[in-house]
Motif scaffolding. Structure first.
Motif, PDB file in Angstrom:
ATOM      1  N   THR A  21       6.313  -3.977 -14.283  1.00  0.00           N
ATOM      2  CA  THR A  21       6.047  -4.101 -15.649  1.00  0.00           C
ATOM      3  C   THR A  21       5.169  -2.697 -16.029  1.00  0.00           C
ATOM      4  O   THR A  21       4.721  -1.839 -15.446  1.00  0.00           O
ATOM      5  N   LEU A  22       5.887  -2.054 -17.661  1.00  0.00           N
ATOM      6  CA  LEU A  22       6.087  -1.128 -17.750  1.00  0.00           C
ATOM      7  C   LEU A  22       4.650  -0.965 -19.009  1.00  0.00           C
ATOM      8  O   LEU A  22       5.350  -2.245 -20.116  1.00  0.00           O
ATOM      9  N   PRO A 151      12.034  -2.544 -17.153  1.00  0.00           N
ATOM     10  CA  PRO A 151      11.669  -2.218 -18.486  1.00  0.00           C
ATOM     11  C   PRO A 151      11.755  -0.043 -19.132  1.00  0.00           C
ATOM     12  O   PRO A 151      12.177   0.449 -19.723  1.00  0.00           O
ATOM     13  N   LEU A 152      11.820   0.927 -17.262  1.00  0.00           N
ATOM     14  CA  LEU A 152      11.974   2.111 -17.494  1.00  0.00           C
ATOM     15  C   LEU A 152      13.130   2.156 -18.790  1.00  0.00           C
ATOM     16  O   LEU A 152      13.235   3.327 -19.063  1.00  0.00           O
ATOM     17  N   MET A 169       0.771   6.013 -20.113  1.00  0.00           N
ATOM     18  CA  MET A 169       2.296   5.096 -19.296  1.00  0.00           C
ATOM     19  C   MET A 169       1.279   4.877 -17.896  1.00  0.00           C
ATOM     20  O   MET A 169       1.184   5.337 -17.409  1.00  0.00           O
ATOM     21  N   ASP A 170       1.702   2.829 -17.821  1.00  0.00           N
ATOM     22  CA  ASP A 170       1.603   2.818 -16.694  1.00  0.00           C
ATOM     23  C   ASP A 170       2.695   2.004 -16.086  1.00  0.00           C
ATOM     24  O   ASP A 170       3.902   1.536 -16.935  1.00  0.00           O
ATOM     25  N   TYR A 171       3.827   1.811 -14.784  1.00  0.00           N
ATOM     26  CA  TYR A 171       4.612   1.385 -13.974  1.00  0.00           C
ATOM     27  C   TYR A 171       4.114   0.473 -12.656  1.00  0.00           C
ATOM     28  O   TYR A 171       3.527   1.567 -12.464  1.00  0.00           O
ATOM     29  N   ARG A 172       4.082  -0.398 -12.848  1.00  0.00           N
ATOM     30  CA  ARG A 172       3.655  -1.385 -11.244  1.00  0.00           C
ATOM     31  C   ARG A 172       4.570  -2.661 -11.407  1.00  0.00           C
ATOM     32  O   ARG A 172       4.587  -2.861 -12.289  1.00  0.00           O
ATOM     33  N   TYR A 214       1.483   5.932  -4.789  1.00  0.00           N
ATOM     34  CA  TYR A 214       3.038   5.350  -3.951  1.00  0.00           C
ATOM     35  C   TYR A 214       2.763   3.938  -2.989  1.00  0.00           C
ATOM     36  O   TYR A 214       3.497   3.356  -3.305  1.00  0.00           O
ATOM     37  N   GLN A 215       2.063   4.138  -1.909  1.00  0.00           N
ATOM     38  CA  GLN A 215       1.920   2.997  -1.452  1.00  0.00           C
ATOM     39  C   GLN A 215       1.920   1.639  -2.598  1.00  0.00           C
ATOM     40  O   GLN A 215       2.229   0.218  -1.716  1.00  0.00           O
ATOM     41  N   GLU A 216       0.561   1.833  -3.435  1.00  0.00           N
ATOM     42  CA  GLU A 216       0.662   0.123  -3.880  1.00  0.00           C
ATOM     43  C   GLU A 216       2.093  -0.143  -5.112  1.00  0.00           C
ATOM     44  O   GLU A 216       1.433  -0.631  -6.399  1.00  0.00           O
ATOM     45  N   ASN A 217       3.185   1.001  -4.694  1.00  0.00           N
ATOM     46  CA  ASN A 217       4.429   1.419  -5.986  1.00  0.00           C
ATOM     47  C   ASN A 217       3.482   1.123  -7.873  1.00  0.00           C
ATOM     48  O   ASN A 217       3.618   0.264  -8.400  1.00  0.00           O
ATOM     49  N   LEU A 218       2.251   2.246  -7.384  1.00  0.00           N
ATOM     50  CA  LEU A 218       1.536   2.725  -8.606  1.00  0.00           C
ATOM     51  C   LEU A 218       1.693   3.789  -9.656  1.00  0.00           C
ATOM     52  O   LEU A 218       1.357   4.574  -8.230  1.00  0.00           O
ATOM     53  N   PHE A 219       2.482   3.475 -10.856  1.00  0.00           N
ATOM     54  CA  PHE A 219       2.467   4.941 -11.324  1.00  0.00           C
ATOM     55  C   PHE A 219       2.118   5.688 -12.892  1.00  0.00           C
ATOM     56  O   PHE A 219       2.129   4.124 -13.544  1.00  0.00           O
ATOM     57  N   HIS A 220       1.659   6.529 -12.784  1.00  0.00           N
ATOM     58  CA  HIS A 220       0.696   6.433 -13.764  1.00  0.00           C
ATOM     59  C   HIS A 220       1.137   8.461 -14.579  1.00  0.00           C
ATOM     60  O   HIS A 220       0.984   8.676 -13.760  1.00  0.00           O
ATOM     61  N   THR A 221       1.519   7.856 -15.969  1.00  0.00           N
ATOM     62  CA  THR A 221       2.369   9.619 -16.668  1.00  0.00           C
ATOM     63  C   THR A 221       1.580   9.358 -18.035  1.00  0.00           C
ATOM     64  O   THR A 221       1.878   8.433 -18.113  1.00  0.00           O
TER      65      THR A 221
END
Length: 270
Positions: A21-22, A151-152, A169-172, A214-221
């Motif tokens: 999900t993005l 979606p990236l 943005m959040d990518y999970r 990273y350990q939760e596969n959660l990325f925020h920019t």
């Protein structure tokens, strides 16, 4: 984190059950001096980003990520705003294999739709400050997919579809998928930053901050434009018609608005 399945042919037990999900907010900031000008700005935004235009944008997103559109629902609201939702399903192609590699997707020149267990949604929120003339247009977009498609690849395109002063943005990656041996995999592609999917020329225009778990596969920019040209932020007003005092005041209002959104906190007036 496991290696890219396109290259290493990860053999799964059944369907790829990972959900990617993005979610992001895009903000366009404007100064409209009078109440009539602020009303005009809202009407302009409503016209440019109506449900029909948003549907076309999301249709292009589905093409970019390799998805088939199953259903579309869209709505223009009164007094302002629009929404589009799409349901989608993964499109299987042998000529152009789907890829999650950390490379930017296409630019724009290169509603509710239903996907099979996947969807794309967009909602718009035009609004104005009651006192100082600042108007803000926000677009919320969610692209959620199951299977290999990600979606990236649509991110670069979407940033350029709107006048993006600020992008958050959040990518999970959620859930897990299982390989033939029974081992669980919680992500199926390499990623260390959302920034890797944004074109170099685009990144050069923005100040950017990452907060990744990273350990939760959660990325925020978060992204905010570096350059500030007052002409780009005035609605039905010319810089040449303003006094130095007015220009300084308006620029101060605009910069405060952008900083507050970027850092998600109110800044005291000086």
């Amino acid at each position: 984190m496991i290696k890219n399945p396109k290259k290493f042919k990860l053999k799964l037990q059944g369907f790829n059950n990972l959900t990617k999900t993005l979610s992001f907010n895009i903000y366009d900031i404007c100064y409209a001096k009078t109440e009539q000008q602020r009303k005009g700005y809202i009407e302009y935004i409503d016209d440019v980003y109506n449900a029909e235009r948003l549907t076309q944008i999301l249709t292009n997103v589905a093409d970019i990520i390799g998805a088939n559109i199953l259903n579309i629902a869209r709505q223009d609201y009164e007094p302002q705003g629009a929404s589009v939702t799409m349901l989608i399903c993964e499109e299987h192609t042998f000529l152009d294999p789907l890829s999650n590699e950390q490379t930017p997707g296409p630019l724009p020149d290169a509603v509710l739709a239903h996907l099979d267990k996947s969807h794309i949604t967009v909602h718009t929120y035009p609004e104005s400050h009651p006192d100082n003339g600042i108007s803000t247009f926000r677009v919320d977009i969610d692209v959620s997919t199951c299977g290999l498609i990600s979606p990236l690849k649509a991110l670069n395109y979407l940033i350029h579809c709107f006048d993006s002063d600020i992008v958050i943005m959040d990518y999970r990656v959620r859930g897990f998928t299982r390989d033939k041996s029974g081992r669980k995999h919680y992500i199926d592609h390499k990623i260390n930053s959302i920034q890797n999917y944004i074109a170099r020329d685009t990144k050069a225009l923005y100040q950017m901050i990452d907060v990744n778990v990273y350990q939760e596969n959660l990325f925020h920019t978060k992204m905010m434009l570096k350059e500030f040209d007052l002409d780009n932020y005035l609605f039905e007003i010319q810089v040449s018609d303003l006094s130095k005092y007015e220009k300084d005041k308006i620029e101060r209002y605009l910069r405060r608005e952008m900083m507050e959104i970027f850092y998600s906190e109110n800044i005291p007036k000086v």
